[in-house]
Design a protein around this motif. Sequence first.
Motif, PDB file in Angstrom:
ATOM      1  N   GLY A 230       0.816  -1.214   0.000  1.00  0.00           N
ATOM      2  CA  GLY A 230       0.000   0.000   0.000  1.00  0.00           C
ATOM      3  C   GLY A 230       0.842   1.252   0.000  1.00  0.00           C
ATOM      4  O   GLY A 230       0.553   2.219  -0.718  1.00  0.00           O
ATOM      5  N   ALA A 231       1.917   1.252   0.806  1.00  0.00           N
ATOM      6  CA  ALA A 231       2.806   2.414   0.834  1.00  0.00           C
ATOM      7  C   ALA A 231       3.486   2.604  -0.515  1.00  0.00           C
ATOM      8  O   ALA A 231       3.641   3.730  -1.004  1.00  0.00           O
ATOM      9  CB  ALA A 231       3.849   2.229   1.931  1.00  0.00           C
ATOM     10  N   GLN A 232       3.875   1.509  -1.148  1.00  0.00           N
ATOM     11  CA  GLN A 232       4.545   1.589  -2.445  1.00  0.00           C
ATOM     12  C   GLN A 232       3.624   2.195  -3.504  1.00  0.00           C
ATOM     13  O   GLN A 232       4.084   2.922  -4.382  1.00  0.00           O
ATOM     14  CB  GLN A 232       4.991   0.190  -2.866  1.00  0.00           C
ATOM     15  N   ARG A 233       2.334   1.861  -3.439  1.00  0.00           N
ATOM     16  CA  ARG A 233       1.396   2.382  -4.431  1.00  0.00           C
ATOM     17  C   ARG A 233       0.845   3.752  -4.055  1.00  0.00           C
ATOM     18  O   ARG A 233       0.538   4.566  -4.932  1.00  0.00           O
ATOM     19  CB  ARG A 233       0.226   1.407  -4.606  1.00  0.00           C
ATOM     20  N   LEU A 234       0.694   4.007  -2.744  1.00  0.00           N
ATOM     21  CA  LEU A 234       0.116   5.284  -2.312  1.00  0.00           C
ATOM     22  C   LEU A 234       1.100   6.445  -2.446  1.00  0.00           C
ATOM     23  O   LEU A 234       0.735   7.535  -2.883  1.00  0.00           O
ATOM     24  CB  LEU A 234      -0.352   5.196  -0.863  1.00  0.00           C
ATOM     25  N   LEU A 235       2.351   6.207  -2.057  1.00  0.00           N
ATOM     26  CA  LEU A 235       3.319   7.304  -2.023  1.00  0.00           C
ATOM     27  C   LEU A 235       3.514   7.983  -3.376  1.00  0.00           C
ATOM     28  O   LEU A 235       3.528   9.217  -3.446  1.00  0.00           O
ATOM     29  CB  LEU A 235       4.658   6.801  -1.464  1.00  0.00           C
ATOM     30  N   PRO A 236       3.696   7.238  -4.490  1.00  0.00           N
ATOM     31  CA  PRO A 236       3.840   7.930  -5.775  1.00  0.00           C
ATOM     32  C   PRO A 236       2.633   8.788  -6.141  1.00  0.00           C
ATOM     33  O   PRO A 236       2.782   9.886  -6.684  1.00  0.00           O
ATOM     34  CB  PRO A 236       4.039   6.782  -6.782  1.00  0.00           C
ATOM     35  N   ASN A 237       1.434   8.298  -5.824  1.00  0.00           N
ATOM     36  CA  ASN A 237       0.232   9.075  -6.131  1.00  0.00           C
ATOM     37  C   ASN A 237       0.130  10.315  -5.251  1.00  0.00           C
ATOM     38  O   ASN A 237      -0.217  11.400  -5.733  1.00  0.00           O
ATOM     39  CB  ASN A 237      -1.008   8.200  -5.949  1.00  0.00           C
ATOM     40  N   LEU A 238       0.411  10.153  -3.964  1.00  0.00           N
ATOM     41  CA  LEU A 238       0.402  11.312  -3.073  1.00  0.00           C
ATOM     42  C   LEU A 238       1.454  12.332  -3.493  1.00  0.00           C
ATOM     43  O   LEU A 238       1.218  13.549  -3.466  1.00  0.00           O
ATOM     44  CB  LEU A 238       0.637  10.867  -1.629  1.00  0.00           C
ATOM     45  N   GLN A 239       2.643  11.840  -3.895  1.00  0.00           N
ATOM     46  CA  GLN A 239       3.691  12.736  -4.341  1.00  0.00           C
ATOM     47  C   GLN A 239       3.278  13.468  -5.621  1.00  0.00           C
ATOM     48  O   GLN A 239       3.546  14.653  -5.789  1.00  0.00           O
ATOM     49  CB  GLN A 239       4.988  11.956  -4.582  1.00  0.00           C
ATOM     50  N   GLN A 240       2.607  12.752  -6.527  1.00  0.00           N
ATOM     51  CA  GLN A 240       2.133  13.389  -7.759  1.00  0.00           C
ATOM     52  C   GLN A 240       1.076  14.448  -7.469  1.00  0.00           C
ATOM     53  O   GLN A 240       1.075  15.525  -8.058  1.00  0.00           O
ATOM     54  CB  GLN A 240       1.556  12.329  -8.701  1.00  0.00           C
ATOM     55  N   ILE A 241       0.169  14.128  -6.531  1.00  0.00           N
ATOM     56  CA  ILE A 241      -0.851  15.108  -6.140  1.00  0.00           C
ATOM     57  C   ILE A 241      -0.197  16.347  -5.535  1.00  0.00           C
ATOM     58  O   ILE A 241      -0.546  17.491  -5.867  1.00  0.00           O
ATOM     59  CB  ILE A 241      -1.843  14.469  -5.145  1.00  0.00           C
ATOM     60  N   TYR A 242       0.762  16.126  -4.637  1.00  0.00           N
ATOM     61  CA  TYR A 242       1.448  17.249  -4.001  1.00  0.00           C
ATOM     62  C   TYR A 242       2.237  18.055  -5.024  1.00  0.00           C
ATOM     63  O   TYR A 242       2.177  19.292  -5.038  1.00  0.00           O
ATOM     64  CB  TYR A 242       2.380  16.723  -2.910  1.00  0.00           C
ATOM     65  N   ALA A 243       2.991  17.374  -5.911  1.00  0.00           N
ATOM     66  CA  ALA A 243       3.787  18.076  -6.918  1.00  0.00           C
ATOM     67  C   ALA A 243       2.890  18.875  -7.864  1.00  0.00           C
ATOM     68  O   ALA A 243       3.245  19.985  -8.282  1.00  0.00           O
ATOM     69  CB  ALA A 243       4.647  17.082  -7.698  1.00  0.00           C
ATOM     70  N   SER A 244       1.730  18.329  -8.205  1.00  0.00           N
ATOM     71  CA  SER A 244       0.785  19.054  -9.063  1.00  0.00           C
ATOM     72  C   SER A 244       0.262  20.296  -8.357  1.00  0.00           C
ATOM     73  O   SER A 244       0.140  21.368  -8.959  1.00  0.00           O
ATOM     74  CB  SER A 244      -0.379  18.137  -9.451  1.00  0.00           C
ATOM     75  N   TRP A 245      -0.036  20.157  -7.066  1.00  0.00           N
ATOM     76  CA  TRP A 245      -0.495  21.326  -6.298  1.00  0.00           C
ATOM     77  C   TRP A 245       0.595  22.392  -6.239  1.00  0.00           C
ATOM     78  O   TRP A 245       0.303  23.596  -6.393  1.00  0.00           O
ATOM     79  CB  TRP A 245      -0.873  20.886  -4.876  1.00  0.00           C
TER      80      TRP A 245
END
Length: 376
Positions: A230-245
């Motif tokens: 879950g951490a492996q799949r969640l972290l890239p998405n959270l990072q992408q959301i944050y980087a987009s913001w």
Amino acid sequence: DQLVLPLTVILFVAALVAGAVRLLLLWVSTRVGIATGVDLSLGVFRRTLYQPYRAHVALHSSEVISGVNKASVVMFGVLLPGLLLISSLVLMVGIILTLLAIDAMVAIVAAVSFGASYGIITRLCHRQLQRDSQRIATEQTRVVKALQEGLGGIRDILLDGKQMFFSEIYRKADHTLKRAQGNNIFIGGSPRFAMEAIALALIAVFAYALSRQSEGVVAGLPVLGVFALGAQRLLPNLQQIYASWVSITASQASLVDLLEFLDQPLPTNTHQPEPAPLLFHDAIRFDNVRFRYSSDGPWVLDGVNFNIPKGNRVGFVGRTGSGKSTVLDLLMGLLEPNEGQILVDGQPISGNRLRAWQRSIAHVPQSIYLADTTLA
């Protein structure tokens, strides 16, 4: 043991589906973002070209060029990140729902811990991003202005030996611009390393907590495996959301400037066919014409009266700033008098007659502009 194979199959299928969905969303987001960016850039350029000559006189050309370039900034800084943010949110929701189906406790702990961490970082960085956003929008115009002034006056610069002077102007503007852009890159990418450390720490905490139970660590390995996945799949998405913001916030001032350019009105006759040239038979007359460039500025022309019969050759002589070029701009319909009228064959050149009159005249400017193309 009986759950290992089904879980493995479920996770494998979920990974394949997530990858395919992510690839599709990336393709769609890129295509939509680029198409929208092209429309924005064209819209700014087109609306600027249709503005009256008085607006172009008041607006520095570097602002126009920078405004068109900001369409690219908005495309790569707002549109594409915004679409990627939406796609990442969709994938993140899917991952969390999958984790909830497997182990609700793991899903809640992962979502809350990582989400709260990114929320705190977002709160801390918001003000700095806004400052850098304003710097980028301002300094981008100054960089274009420095380039235009340096290259536009190259004869005088070479004669006076002022290369270092103009280079320093450019350096100051470009350094501030690049520093603000660098800050945004650092702010957008740095949390990933902290989040990876937090994920490892949480795995260690889970392993320690499970080792204290009577079943031991072996019984808790499925839980640890689910959390790690879950951490492996969640972290890239959270990072992408944050980087987009971060990208959207950093491009906010450029977006505001772009919207101001897009807010420029188009003439009512934009899509109408060109009128036939106005036939000139008798004379051109200035009838008590008064003009000034701003409401609180001095009168450039004050009560000008003269008559030019057809076929005459007339020259306007006077010192610099006496209004010679302004008279010709008024005659060509590029400017409108504040008071008085300009008459051709006794009729004012305004309204529907203005474009017809402009199609009847030719103009050789003081400063010749040569396009980098063929004569044809």
